[in-house]
Design a protein around this motif. Structure first.
Motif, PDB file in Angstrom:
ATOM      1  N   UNK A 189      32.477  42.066  43.343  1.00 51.39           N
ATOM      2  CA  UNK A 189      32.077  41.412  42.088  1.00 51.39           C
ATOM      3  C   UNK A 189      33.182  40.471  41.632  1.00 51.39           C
ATOM      4  N   UNK A 190      32.848  39.178  41.522  1.00 49.84           N
ATOM      5  CA  UNK A 190      33.744  38.198  40.918  1.00 49.84           C
ATOM      6  C   UNK A 190      33.305  38.051  39.463  1.00 49.84           C
ATOM      7  N   UNK A 236      33.252  50.604  39.606  1.00 51.95           N
ATOM      8  CA  UNK A 236      33.966  50.726  40.884  1.00 51.95           C
ATOM      9  C   UNK A 236      33.652  52.049  41.573  1.00 51.95           C
ATOM     10  N   UNK A 237      33.389  51.970  42.864  1.00 49.72           N
ATOM     11  CA  UNK A 237      33.259  53.184  43.671  1.00 49.72           C
ATOM     12  C   UNK A 237      34.641  53.835  43.808  1.00 49.72           C
ATOM     13  N   UNK A 238      34.665  55.123  44.076  1.00 49.95           N
ATOM     14  CA  UNK A 238      35.928  55.804  44.350  1.00 49.95           C
ATOM     15  C   UNK A 238      36.606  55.143  45.555  1.00 49.95           C
ATOM     16  N   UNK A 239      37.895  54.871  45.424  1.00 48.75           N
ATOM     17  CA  UNK A 239      38.724  54.148  46.395  1.00 48.75           C
ATOM     18  C   UNK A 239      38.426  52.652  46.414  1.00 48.75           C
ATOM     19  N   UNK A 256      25.836  47.581  38.971  1.00 49.35           N
ATOM     20  CA  UNK A 256      25.841  47.990  40.373  1.00 49.35           C
ATOM     21  C   UNK A 256      27.129  48.759  40.630  1.00 49.35           C
ATOM     22  N   UNK A 257      27.263  49.308  41.826  1.00 51.45           N
ATOM     23  CA  UNK A 257      28.513  49.950  42.219  1.00 51.45           C
ATOM     24  C   UNK A 257      29.218  49.045  43.217  1.00 51.45           C
ATOM     25  N   UNK A 279      36.371  44.614  42.695  1.00 53.30           N
ATOM     26  CA  UNK A 279      36.099  43.781  41.524  1.00 53.30           C
ATOM     27  C   UNK A 279      37.300  42.869  41.330  1.00 53.30           C
ATOM     28  N   UNK A 280      37.068  41.558  41.268  1.00 54.39           N
ATOM     29  CA  UNK A 280      38.134  40.624  40.928  1.00 54.39           C
ATOM     30  C   UNK A 280      37.833  40.028  39.564  1.00 54.39           C
TER      31      UNK A 280
END
Length: 281
Positions: A112-113, A244-247, A214-215, A219-220
């Protein structure tokens, strides 16, 4: 005879006008700028007042509430669109070194930007992922509050006179090919290859008021939150954490940080200079 307004009283009245304007925008259009950094907000409102040739914030409010076209022009002023391809090349170099290896471990991932502006960062990341053999395995979601800049981003047409600067950025970012292979010169513009963004999802999203959608594995969000007041920064950090997903990796660049944010303890630092963080809990 009317009494002259003291400077302090004038500033207080202007602040009331600004608060009423922002409340009106929120109720009329759904955009929430009430937690933007005050100094930056005032500069942009004054720019739009000059553009609309009005003397007061109240007069600007009247135009905005009755004419959506004026609101669109204000959105352009409030959206921070200072950007460049491979801007801050060390960020992209660190992305190649620290984030790409993690992306290789997934059969498919989402990036994701947030606050994509006119698309220079989207195309830069698309080029980087293509060179790393990940173009078909990473779906980019590019969002901004402003529909006009999203449309510009979709087109992938940038000023030709910027290409020398962008080429230098690309080389310093670890680019592996000739940068000119990615675009075709047309008069005074450079048209970037459409296949770079064939799989990109461009959409309007308001960081101040819209929910997670969404997951993501990455992410930037660079040079966006510096214009937000503390409470809005905390809200956005919460949104990113939930998204954010884990990791997964949060990539903020040199001007942002997760220090003092609500979820600081949930991340592990991957790169101190470029503010790359891995979500660990």
């Amino acid at each position: 005879m009317a009494l002259p307004i003291e400077r302090g009283e004038e500033l207080e009245l202007e602040q009331i006008e600004i608060e009423l304007l922002l409340e009106g925008i929120h109720r009329r259009y759904g955009f929430d700028f009430r937690e933007y950094a005050p100094a930056s907000l005032k500069r942009r409102l004054r720019r739009r007042m000059d553009g609309e040739k009005v003397e007061t914030v109240s007069a600007l409010q009247d135009l905005i509430l009755h004419d959506p076209a004026v609101m669109e022009r204000l959105l352009l002023d409030l959206s921070i669109n200072v950007t460049a391809m491979f801007r801050d090349p060390t960020f992209f170099f660190a992305f190649r070194e620290k984030v790409v290896p993690a992306l290789r471990t997934y059969p498919f991932s989402r990036l994701w930007v947030a606050g994509c502006s006119t698309g220079e960062e989207v195309f830069s990341l698309a080029i980087l992922l293509a060179e790393e053999g990940l173009a078909d395995r990473v779906r980019i979601y590019a969002t901004d509050i402003n529909e006009a800049v999203i449309e510009t981003a979709r087109l992938g047409v940038f000023p030709l006179d910027k290409m020398q600067e962008y080429t230098q950025n690309y080389i310093r970012a670890g680019g592996a090919r000739s940068f000119s292979e990615y675009y075709v010169a047309r008069y005074d513009s450079a048209q970037f290859a459409r296949e770079l963004v064939e799989g990109v999802v461009f959409a309007r999203h308001n960081l101040a008021s819209d929910a997670a959608f969404n997951e993501f594995n990455v992410i930037t969000c660079r040079n966006v939150m510096i214009y937000f007041a503390q409470t809005l920064q905390e809200h956005v950090h919460r949104l990113f954490y939930e998204s954010l997903a884990t990791f997964g990796v949060l990539a903020l660049g040199q001007k942002e940080t997760i220090r003092f944010s609500p979820h600081e303890s949930c991340y592990e630092e991957l790169d101190a200079d470029e503010r790359l963080y891995k979500k660990v809990k």
